[in-house]
Each structure stands twice: as C-alpha cells, then as structure tokens.
Write an enzyme that holds these catalytic residues in place. Structure first.
Site, PDB file in Angstrom:
ATOM      1  N   ASP A 127       0.857  -1.190   0.000  1.00 54.61           N
ATOM      2  CA  ASP A 127       0.000   0.000   0.000  1.00 54.61           C
ATOM      3  C   ASP A 127       0.894   1.242   0.000  1.00 54.61           C
ATOM      4  OD1 ASP A 127      -3.209   0.537   1.010  1.00 54.61           O
ATOM      5  OD2 ASP A 127      -1.789   2.213   1.079  1.00 54.61           O
ATOM      6  N   ILE A 128       0.509   2.228  -0.791  1.00 58.37           N
ATOM      7  CA  ILE A 128       1.310   3.449  -0.944  1.00 58.37           C
ATOM      8  C   ILE A 128       1.257   4.304   0.325  1.00 58.37           C
ATOM      9  CG2 ILE A 128      -0.462   5.039  -1.866  1.00 58.37           C
ATOM     10  CD1 ILE A 128       1.578   5.669  -4.130  1.00 58.37           C
ATOM     11  N   ASN A 136     -13.074  -3.212   2.303  1.00 57.53           N
ATOM     12  CA  ASN A 136     -14.085  -2.158   2.398  1.00 57.53           C
ATOM     13  C   ASN A 136     -15.063  -2.292   1.245  1.00 57.53           C
ATOM     14  OD1 ASN A 136     -13.074  -0.734   4.709  1.00 57.53           O
ATOM     15  ND2 ASN A 136     -11.398   0.007   3.437  1.00 57.53           N
ATOM     16  N   HIS A 178      -6.950  -5.695   2.326  1.00 55.41           N
ATOM     17  CA  HIS A 178      -5.791  -5.135   3.014  1.00 55.41           C
ATOM     18  C   HIS A 178      -5.258  -6.232   3.934  1.00 55.41           C
ATOM     19  CE1 HIS A 178      -6.923  -0.779   2.254  1.00 55.41           C
ATOM     20  NE2 HIS A 178      -8.077  -1.375   2.020  1.00 55.41           N
ATOM     21  N   HIS A 207     -10.463  -5.361  -3.334  1.00 54.52           N
ATOM     22  CA  HIS A 207      -9.127  -5.607  -2.780  1.00 54.52           C
ATOM     23  C   HIS A 207      -9.230  -5.935  -1.304  1.00 54.52           C
ATOM     24  CE1 HIS A 207     -10.015  -1.295  -2.446  1.00 54.52           C
ATOM     25  NE2 HIS A 207      -9.323  -1.306  -1.316  1.00 54.52           N
ATOM     26  N   GLU A 210     -12.296   3.520  -1.261  1.00 46.81           N
ATOM     27  CA  GLU A 210     -11.769   4.562  -2.163  1.00 46.81           C
ATOM     28  C   GLU A 210     -11.630   4.052  -3.588  1.00 46.81           C
ATOM     29  OE1 GLU A 210      -7.970   6.140  -0.940  1.00 46.81           O
ATOM     30  OE2 GLU A 210      -8.742   6.452   1.090  1.00 46.81           O
ATOM     31  N   VAL A 211     -11.084   2.862  -3.710  1.00 46.73           N
ATOM     32  CA  VAL A 211     -10.767   2.356  -5.043  1.00 46.73           C
ATOM     33  C   VAL A 211     -11.793   1.285  -5.431  1.00 46.73           C
ATOM     34  CG1 VAL A 211      -9.004   1.269  -6.486  1.00 46.73           C
ATOM     35  CG2 VAL A 211      -8.315   2.799  -4.617  1.00 46.73           C
TER      36      VAL A 211
HETATM   37  P1  AMP Z   1      -9.860   1.392   0.209  1.00 51.27           P
HETATM   38  O1  AMP Z   1     -10.195   2.575   1.069  1.00 51.27           O
HETATM   39  O2  AMP Z   1     -10.180   0.089   0.873  1.00 51.27           O
HETATM   40  O3  AMP Z   1     -10.435   1.509  -1.176  1.00 51.27           O
HETATM   41  O4  AMP Z   1      -8.281   1.383   0.094  1.00 51.27           O
HETATM   42  C1  AMP Z   1      -7.576   1.851  -1.002  1.00 51.27           C
HETATM   43  C2  AMP Z   1      -6.117   1.750  -0.634  1.00 51.27           C
HETATM   44  O5  AMP Z   1      -5.358   1.897  -1.829  1.00 51.27           O
HETATM   45  C3  AMP Z   1      -5.620   2.843   0.344  1.00 51.27           C
HETATM   46  O6  AMP Z   1      -5.078   2.196   1.498  1.00 51.27           O
HETATM   47  C4  AMP Z   1      -4.548   3.585  -0.464  1.00 51.27           C
HETATM   48  O7  AMP Z   1      -3.460   3.981   0.323  1.00 51.27           O
HETATM   49  C5  AMP Z   1      -4.164   2.557  -1.511  1.00 51.27           C
HETATM   50  N1  AMP Z   1      -3.622   3.087  -2.758  1.00 51.27           N
HETATM   51  C6  AMP Z   1      -4.149   4.049  -3.537  1.00 51.27           C
HETATM   52  N2  AMP Z   1      -3.386   4.256  -4.627  1.00 51.27           N
HETATM   53  C7  AMP Z   1      -2.358   3.369  -4.549  1.00 51.27           C
HETATM   54  C8  AMP Z   1      -1.238   3.075  -5.363  1.00 51.27           C
HETATM   55  N3  AMP Z   1      -1.001   3.725  -6.517  1.00 51.27           N
HETATM   56  N4  AMP Z   1      -0.377   2.113  -4.980  1.00 51.27           N
HETATM   57  C9  AMP Z   1      -0.591   1.444  -3.811  1.00 51.27           C
HETATM   58  N5  AMP Z   1      -1.631   1.667  -3.006  1.00 51.27           N
HETATM   59  C10 AMP Z   1      -2.511   2.628  -3.353  1.00 51.27           C
END
Ligand code: AMP
Length: 116
Positions: A32-33, A90, A105, A103, A98-99
């Site tokens: 994770d970034i 999530n 974690h 996925h 967010e994404v």
């Molecule tokens: P979520 O809130 O469960 O959708 O988590 C999305 C996760 O993706 C967050 O923990 C971010 O820090 C992570 N994230 C977003 N962009 C990147 C990226 N380019 N590389 C690695 N992790 C990312």
C-alpha cells in the site's frame, strides 16, 4: 458498473507502477502506498470486480478460492502466520471504499491494537 480507469486497473495493466510482493496471471499483491501498519499489503484479483459482493458472486468459484489460497501463501511467505495479521475489505459508503476494484488489506508486522 466497473470503471476500467480506476487506479488498480491501471496497476494491473502496468500503466502505473507498484511495489509488487507477488504476481501471477490471476492475482497481484503489492505494498500500500500509504501504509497503516508496518506491513500493509493489498491483494487484488485480475478481474473487473468492484467489491467483495461481486467477487464472491463470480461463477468461477475456483478463481475465488485461488485468490484466498494465494493470500495465505503471501501471509506465510512473509512470516505473518507466526506473528499475526488482520485482513480487511471495504465495501460501500459506510466503509469509505476509495478504489472501486475489489481488494483486501493485509496488515501486520507490529501489534495492530483494537479495530478502532
Ligand atoms: P480502500 O479505502 O479500501 O479503497 O483502500 C484503497 C487503498 O489503496 C488505500 O489504502 C490507499 O493507500 C491505496 N492506494 C491508492 N493508490 C495506490 C497506489 N497507486 N499504490 C498502492 N496503493 C494505493
């Protein structure tokens, strides 16, 4: 509807780099970034699914099992099976996902405290 331009779709297509931990034709695990623990790995299937509900509903149950088998393999490879870990996914508004690509974690490497 699945957004082909979400950031994880771009990572799968190698349009954006990532720190890969494990990758094959079906799955990708990467750091994770913005880590929330000493070890914070994201695991994604290479299929256009938005969330856990969609992933679990795939007709290809072998693929679902493959993803979770690989998750355990990654956990064991970095020794988290010995020290402990937490898996989170999530889904939906209240979770602040967010994404929009399913996925998980994987968190560990230190005491994670309570859930809050
Ligand atoms: P979520 O809130 O469960 O959708 O988590 C999305 C996760 O993706 C967050 O923990 C971010 O820090 C992570 N994230 C977003 N962009 C990147 C990226 N380019 N590389 C690695 N992790 C990312």
């Amino acid at each position: 509807m699945y957004d082909n331009n979400n950031i994880f779709a771009k990572i799968i297509r190698k349009e954006i780099p990532c720190e890969s931990v494990y990758e094959d034709k079906k799955v990708l695990f990467f750091n994770d970034i913005n880590p929330l623990a000493k070890i914070h790995i994201l695991g994604i299937p290479k299929k256009p699914v938005i969330n856990y509900r969609e992933f679990i509903s795939l007709k290809d149950k072998d693929f679902v099992l493959y993803f979770f088998d690989k998750t355990l393999e990654v956990i064991k490879n970095i020794g988290l099976d010995k020290t402990g870990y937490r898996i989170i996914t999530n889904d939906g508004l209240d979770s602040n996902q967010e994404v929009p690509h399913f996925h998980i974690h994987i968190l560990g490497g230190d005491n994670l405290g309570g859930l809050k």
